[in-house]
Motif scaffolding. Sequence first.
Motif, PDB file in Angstrom:
ATOM      1  N   CYS A 222       6.781  81.304 108.878  1.00  0.00           N
ATOM      2  CA  CYS A 222       7.257  79.959 109.272  1.00  0.00           C
ATOM      3  C   CYS A 222       7.096  78.977 108.116  1.00  0.00           C
ATOM      4  O   CYS A 222       7.963  78.128 107.880  1.00  0.00           O
ATOM      5  CB  CYS A 222       6.475  79.442 110.481  1.00  0.00           C
ATOM      6  N   ALA A 223       5.995  79.101 107.384  1.00  0.00           N
ATOM      7  CA  ALA A 223       5.754  78.193 106.262  1.00  0.00           C
ATOM      8  C   ALA A 223       6.783  78.437 105.148  1.00  0.00           C
ATOM      9  O   ALA A 223       7.272  77.480 104.533  1.00  0.00           O
ATOM     10  CB  ALA A 223       4.337  78.353 105.739  1.00  0.00           C
ATOM     11  N   VAL A 224       7.129  79.702 104.901  1.00  0.00           N
ATOM     12  CA  VAL A 224       8.176  79.995 103.914  1.00  0.00           C
ATOM     13  C   VAL A 224       9.487  79.330 104.345  1.00  0.00           C
ATOM     14  O   VAL A 224      10.171  78.695 103.534  1.00  0.00           O
ATOM     15  CB  VAL A 224       8.365  81.527 103.739  1.00  0.00           C
ATOM     16  N   ALA A 225       9.798  79.420 105.644  1.00  0.00           N
ATOM     17  CA  ALA A 225      11.022  78.794 106.159  1.00  0.00           C
ATOM     18  C   ALA A 225      10.979  77.278 105.947  1.00  0.00           C
ATOM     19  O   ALA A 225      12.002  76.661 105.629  1.00  0.00           O
ATOM     20  CB  ALA A 225      11.194  79.130 107.643  1.00  0.00           C
ATOM     21  N   VAL A 226       9.810  76.685 106.110  1.00  0.00           N
ATOM     22  CA  VAL A 226       9.661  75.236 105.889  1.00  0.00           C
ATOM     23  C   VAL A 226       9.947  74.893 104.423  1.00  0.00           C
ATOM     24  O   VAL A 226      10.661  73.936 104.124  1.00  0.00           O
ATOM     25  CB  VAL A 226       8.248  74.753 106.311  1.00  0.00           C
ATOM     26  N   LEU A 227       9.422  75.713 103.506  1.00  0.00           N
ATOM     27  CA  LEU A 227       9.675  75.443 102.075  1.00  0.00           C
ATOM     28  C   LEU A 227      11.145  75.624 101.719  1.00  0.00           C
ATOM     29  O   LEU A 227      11.671  74.918 100.860  1.00  0.00           O
ATOM     30  CB  LEU A 227       8.800  76.317 101.168  1.00  0.00           C
ATOM     31  N   GLU A 228      11.787  76.604 102.382  1.00  0.00           N
ATOM     32  CA  GLU A 228      13.213  76.803 102.123  1.00  0.00           C
ATOM     33  C   GLU A 228      14.030  75.609 102.625  1.00  0.00           C
ATOM     34  O   GLU A 228      15.021  75.225 102.027  1.00  0.00           O
ATOM     35  CB  GLU A 228      13.697  78.096 102.794  1.00  0.00           C
ATOM     36  N   GLU A 229      13.579  75.032 103.730  1.00  0.00           N
ATOM     37  CA  GLU A 229      14.325  73.934 104.358  1.00  0.00           C
ATOM     38  C   GLU A 229      14.091  72.594 103.661  1.00  0.00           C
ATOM     39  O   GLU A 229      15.022  71.808 103.492  1.00  0.00           O
ATOM     40  CB  GLU A 229      13.911  73.837 105.835  1.00  0.00           C
ATOM     41  N   PHE A 230      12.843  72.329 103.297  1.00  0.00           N
ATOM     42  CA  PHE A 230      12.487  71.011 102.764  1.00  0.00           C
ATOM     43  C   PHE A 230      12.107  71.135 101.289  1.00  0.00           C
ATOM     44  O   PHE A 230      11.000  71.537 100.949  1.00  0.00           O
ATOM     45  CB  PHE A 230      11.361  70.386 103.591  1.00  0.00           C
ATOM     46  N   LYS A 231      13.076  70.776 100.433  1.00  0.00           N
ATOM     47  CA  LYS A 231      12.943  71.037  98.995  1.00  0.00           C
ATOM     48  C   LYS A 231      11.856  70.198  98.329  1.00  0.00           C
ATOM     49  O   LYS A 231      11.437  70.505  97.219  1.00  0.00           O
ATOM     50  CB  LYS A 231      14.282  70.791  98.285  1.00  0.00           C
TER      51      LYS A 231
END
Length: 258
Positions: free
Chosen positions: A60-69
């Motif tokens: 989930c944290a990886v997805a957050v980094l992908e979403e919020f640059k």
Amino acid sequence: DNEIKKIKAEYVRSFLFENKLMPSTWIVIRIDGCHFHRFSEVHEFEKPNDRQALNLMNSCAVAVLEEFKDIVFSYGVSDEYSFVLSKDSKFYQRQASQIVSVIVSFFSSAYVMKWKDFFPFKELKYPPSFDGRAVCYPSTEILQDYLAWRQVDCHINNQYNTCFWMLVKSGKSKSEAQSYLKGTQTREKNELLIRQFNIDYNTLPIMFLRGSSIFRIKGEDSVMPENGTFEEVKQEIILSHSNIIEDSFWKEHPSILC
Ligand code: ATP
Ligand code: ATP
Ligand code: MG
Ligand code: MG
Ligand code: MG
Ligand code: MG
Ligand code: MG
């Protein structure tokens, strides 16, 4: 009539309060699972550390980094994750409530969407929720101290929980285990693990010992395309279980907090 509507709108809007985070400071958003003591029991997490639950948090944290640059680094342990936004981020004009809420809700919905990938044989019994808070750190040193504090906390909790659950699994009640460990120091806990359970604390899986860091490193393969403008530098997202208490980590990765 239109005039009245306009006045009313202005009047109502005037109650909205600004909550802008201080400019030119590192913004940390820390999210934490609500009542995960219960959530982990209801979903029969392995104690003290359910590897798949941690892998789900990390995903989930990886997805957050992908979403919020604007997020440059994150650190997670147990049911919490800290996300660091770059010093000069203008994300939501640095308004705390918007930044916190968008990260928390994205993380929560990713957790639900990804659940079955990590627990294919376990039903998600109820919707998990996370709370979030924003804190500004005015210097890189203080930010690094914050992150070191979270990793120290990971170590202290993990060591306690490892002892606690070994005692419980060996037949002690939870309250017996609790009073047994009351007031013990790090060294005593390590000795207990060796003596009674033949466990060398330092050989436990590194993810349990140190938690997880996720960050971007800039790829070497940036190219000059035809039209003469630089392409966005390709950034890779890295998951690691490094020691972030020591300075050496930051010296080896100078581009993370530059
Ligand atoms: P609060 O709502 O105040 O945060 P909480 O019950 O979530 O309450 P925390 O201090 O956040 O309390 O602790 C999280 C708890 O969740 C841990 O104590 C542990 O019992 C459980 N937990 C979280 N992740 C895991 C995991 N990967 N494996 C096993 N248990 C876990
Ligand atoms: P922002 O991220 O800034 O909120 P947004 O695209 O969500 O951007 P809003 O002003 O919140 O913009 O407007 C929500 C939009 O979502 C509407 O303009 C509409 O297009 C769409 N929408 C929301 N609910 C419905 C619905 N029930 N049926 C059809 N469209 C909808
Ligand atoms: Mg909490
Ligand atoms: Mg919690
Ligand atoms: Mg927690
Ligand atoms: Mg909006
Ligand atoms: Mg909208």
